[in-house]
Design a protein around this motif. Structure first.
Motif, mmCIF file in Angstrom:
data_model
loop_
_atom_site.group_PDB
_atom_site.id
_atom_site.type_symbol
_atom_site.label_atom_id
_atom_site.label_comp_id
_atom_site.label_asym_id
_atom_site.label_seq_id
_atom_site.Cartn_x
_atom_site.Cartn_y
_atom_site.Cartn_z
ATOM 1 N N ASN A 125 -28.121 28.826 -15.077
ATOM 2 C CA ASN A 125 -28.065 29.765 -16.195
ATOM 3 C C ASN A 125 -26.642 30.212 -16.502
ATOM 4 N N GLN A 126 -25.736 30.087 -15.530
ATOM 5 C CA GLN A 126 -24.359 30.519 -15.735
ATOM 6 C C GLN A 126 -23.536 29.487 -16.491
ATOM 7 N N VAL A 127 -23.975 28.225 -16.469
ATOM 8 C CA VAL A 127 -23.162 27.169 -17.080
ATOM 9 C C VAL A 127 -23.934 26.384 -18.142
ATOM 10 N N SER A 128 -25.032 26.954 -18.641
ATOM 11 C CA SER A 128 -25.837 26.291 -19.680
ATOM 12 C C SER A 128 -26.373 24.950 -19.207
ATOM 13 N N PHE A 129 -26.810 24.894 -17.954
ATOM 14 C CA PHE A 129 -27.344 23.655 -17.375
ATOM 15 C C PHE A 129 -28.861 23.842 -17.288
ATOM 16 N N TYR A 130 -29.581 23.561 -18.385
ATOM 17 C CA TYR A 130 -30.978 23.942 -18.482
ATOM 18 C C TYR A 130 -31.901 22.751 -18.263
ATOM 19 N N GLY A 131 -33.132 23.075 -17.812
ATOM 20 C CA GLY A 131 -34.182 22.076 -17.719
ATOM 21 C C GLY A 131 -34.173 21.329 -16.396
ATOM 22 N N GLY A 132 -35.336 20.710 -16.056
ATOM 23 C CA GLY A 132 -35.429 19.898 -14.859
ATOM 24 C C GLY A 132 -36.056 20.638 -13.695
ATOM 25 N N SER A 133 -36.645 19.870 -12.766
ATOM 26 C CA SER A 133 -37.345 20.468 -11.632
ATOM 27 C C SER A 133 -36.420 20.840 -10.489
ATOM 28 N N PHE A 134 -35.162 20.359 -10.500
ATOM 29 C CA PHE A 134 -34.238 20.703 -9.419
ATOM 30 C C PHE A 134 -34.103 22.215 -9.279
ATOM 31 N N THR A 135 -34.048 22.918 -10.408
ATOM 32 C CA THR A 135 -33.832 24.351 -10.376
ATOM 33 C C THR A 135 -34.949 25.054 -9.619
ATOM 34 N N GLU A 136 -36.178 24.653 -9.887
ATOM 35 C CA GLU A 136 -37.331 25.239 -9.219
ATOM 36 C C GLU A 136 -37.263 25.006 -7.712
ATOM 37 N N LEU A 137 -36.939 23.787 -7.316
ATOM 38 C CA LEU A 137 -36.885 23.460 -5.895
ATOM 39 C C LEU A 137 -35.744 24.200 -5.193
ATOM 40 N N ASP A 138 -34.623 24.361 -5.878
ATOM 41 C CA ASP A 138 -33.516 25.105 -5.285
ATOM 42 C C ASP A 138 -33.920 26.548 -5.009
ATOM 43 N N TRP A 139 -34.610 27.181 -5.957
ATOM 44 C CA TRP A 139 -35.038 28.561 -5.736
ATOM 45 C C TRP A 139 -36.065 28.648 -4.608
ATOM 46 N N GLU A 140 -36.961 27.672 -4.555
ATOM 47 C CA GLU A 140 -37.955 27.671 -3.475
ATOM 48 C C GLU A 140 -37.272 27.601 -2.109
ATOM 49 N N ARG A 141 -36.327 26.683 -1.969
ATOM 50 C CA ARG A 141 -35.625 26.554 -0.686
ATOM 51 C C ARG A 141 -34.777 27.793 -0.405
ATOM 52 N N ALA A 142 -34.209 28.399 -1.449
ATOM 53 C CA ALA A 142 -33.413 29.611 -1.244
ATOM 54 C C ALA A 142 -34.278 30.736 -0.686
ATOM 55 N N THR A 215 -44.409 29.047 -3.438
ATOM 56 C CA THR A 215 -43.402 29.611 -2.546
ATOM 57 C C THR A 215 -43.978 30.754 -1.728
ATOM 58 N N ARG A 216 -44.808 31.588 -2.359
ATOM 59 C CA ARG A 216 -45.416 32.681 -1.603
ATOM 60 C C ARG A 216 -46.436 32.166 -0.598
ATOM 61 N N ILE A 217 -47.140 31.092 -0.923
ATOM 62 C CA ILE A 217 -48.069 30.502 0.044
ATOM 63 C C ILE A 217 -47.301 29.992 1.259
ATOM 64 N N GLU A 218 -46.132 29.400 1.027
ATOM 65 C CA GLU A 218 -45.302 28.948 2.144
ATOM 66 C C GLU A 218 -44.830 30.138 2.972
ATOM 67 N N LEU A 219 -44.539 31.265 2.326
ATOM 68 C CA LEU A 219 -44.176 32.466 3.086
ATOM 69 C C LEU A 219 -45.350 32.946 3.935
ATOM 70 N N VAL A 220 -46.574 32.832 3.429
ATOM 71 C CA VAL A 220 -47.750 33.162 4.241
ATOM 72 C C VAL A 220 -47.789 32.281 5.484
ATOM 73 N N GLU A 221 -47.503 30.981 5.291
ATOM 74 C CA GLU A 221 -47.478 30.057 6.434
ATOM 75 C C GLU A 221 -46.438 30.491 7.467
ATOM 76 N N ARG A 222 -45.255 30.877 6.999
ATOM 77 C CA ARG A 222 -44.211 31.306 7.933
ATOM 78 C C ARG A 222 -44.654 32.557 8.683
ATOM 79 N N LEU A 223 -45.274 33.501 7.974
ATOM 80 C CA LEU A 223 -45.734 34.732 8.612
ATOM 81 C C LEU A 223 -46.817 34.449 9.651
ATOM 82 N N LEU A 224 -47.734 33.549 9.331
ATOM 83 C CA LEU A 224 -48.773 33.193 10.295
ATOM 84 C C LEU A 224 -48.169 32.523 11.521
#
Length: 413
Positions: A125-142, A215-224
């Motif tokens: 969002n800072q450099v006008s680099f829009y679209g694609g699934s990479f962004t979603e996966l980066d946030w999930e891993r973050a 991502t929240r389901i994965e957090l449930v897994e980590r908590l369990l």
């Protein structure tokens, strides 16, 4: 003469300063060309690192494979240099930042891993680099790396930030696409075709949907896994309230039910979960899943479902599931006949199936099959240590074989 020297030095400083600024979308003509040329060395260096020394660049890092720990250390020598001399291209920047995150995570440094993955996730969002699934996966891993580094509350803060960023990114992408003529508005479609299509004529990837729930389901897994049952229940209740569904959530619920059965001896919805999961897992035995190597939910689905049915005493279901997988298991060659890593990988997968299934059933040959599985795994470890950096995927550690299921336990005289 001295004046000319100062003039030349001043001009060199001005040119260096001009070329040091990355190219902007507003640059045109000669100015754009000069800045592009000035950043070529930096771009070339970043691409070299991403292509040759970033085992975790992209979204399928193999640091989890056998030998991955040393690979991460080796890559960090190069990857750290990209922090001081980052590539100008946003894609290359994100590649090297996420590679740094994977490498730091592999050597057991969660704090810098989370920080670098956030760098990659926040950039588009800072450099006008829009679209694609990479962004979603980066946030999930973050989010998940932040959980490892700072706990649940910090991870949920990052999750909320990511959800807002993904929604903004998709909106900006649509605005840019419409402005550039890549997609048409509904009114424009009607004008062209005489009828409305009900939305955009181009299907856009729903960036935020999988991220929001998965991502929240994965957090449930980590908590369990961390035995933090109370907060896992709180997050499950939140997902329930929103009406979230899916197999990954069912798998997490099965684990929650197993925990409660172990503690209390009964669970209100355990029978419902068993009924729900049984046909899906049984159907998968037609084309066997390599659940021992899976990095997704497949291993958890099979293992948990079998144990849930076993704990509930549903032995007919247990036998049908386990026997179906046994019938479809591959036969592996002897470890002594293996000459290359590809054959070793196939043998190890087949032996892993046989080891787990025989252990579940309490077969007499279970110990020997599990010993052969470990022998093939150790053989591959020695091959890697000797310098043969193959691409076969072997995990760094082996899961211990399961105990014999109650449904297969010998009946006491």
């Amino acid at each position: 003469m001295r004046l000319w020297i100062w003039f030349v030095v001043a001009m060199a400083i001005v040119v260096a300063a001009f070329l040091a600024v990355p190219p902007s979308e507003m640059d045109r003509g000669l100015g754009r060309g000069l800045r592009d040329a000035g950043w070529l060395p930096r771009n070339a260096f970043g691409s070299f690192v991403a292509n040759h020394h970033a085992a975790g660049a992209g979204h399928v890092p193999y640091y989890q494979r056998l030998g991955g720990y040393q690979d991460a250390w080796d890559d960090l020598v190069w990857l750290r240099a990209t922090e001081f001399y980052p590539p100008a291209h946003p894609g290359a920047f994100m590649d090297t930042r996420r590679a740094l995150a994977y490498a730091y995570a592999a050597i057991g440094r969660p704090e810098p891993a989370a920080a670098r993955m956030l760098d990659a996730a926040r950039l588009p969002n800072q450099v006008s680099f829009y679209g694609g699934s990479f962004t979603e996966l980066d946030w999930e891993r973050a989010v998940l790396m932040t959980y490892d580094a700072h706990g649940l509350e910090a991870a949920l803060e990052v999750w909320r930030e990511g959800l807002e960023a993904l929604e903004l990114n998709e909106r900006l992408y649509l605005e840019r696409a419409i402005a550039d003529g890549w997609v048409l508005t509904v009114d424009e479609v009607v004008a062209a075709n005489g009828e409305a299509t009900g939305g955009w004529p181009r299907d856009l990837y729903p960036l935020e949907e999988r991220y929001r729930d998965g991502t929240r389901i994965e957090l449930v897994e980590r908590l369990l896994a961390d035995r933090d049952i109370a907060r896992a229940d709180t997050l499950l209740a939140e997902l329930d309230e929103e009406g979230v569904q899916g197999w990954s959530l069912t798998s997490a619920r099965i684990q929650r039910a197993l925990n409660a059965l172990e503690r209390d001896g009964e669970v209100r919805d355990a029978g419902h979960l068993a009924d729900l999961s049984y046909p899906l897992v049984l159907a998968s035995s037609v084309e066997p899943m390599r659940w021992h190597t899976s990095v997704g939910y497949t291993a958890l689905d099979l293992n948990r479902t079998v144990h849930l049915h076993d704990t509930l005493g549903r032995c007919d279901d247990v036998r049908q599931i386990v026997d179906a997988y046994a019938a479809s298991a591959e036969v592996s060659p002897s470890p002594s006949a293996l000459q290359d890593s590809e054959a070793a990988h196939r043998a190890w997968r087949a032996l892993s199936d046989a080891c787990w299934i025989s252990s579940w059933r309490g077969d007499n040959e279970a110990d020997e099959l599990c010993r052969l599985r470990r022998q093939v795994w150790q053989q591959e470890a020695e091959r890697i240590e000797s310098g043969d950096r193959n691409q076969s995927w072997f995990p760094m550690t082996l899961r211990p074989p399961p105990e014999t299921l109650e449904c297969y336990a010998p009946i006491a005289p």
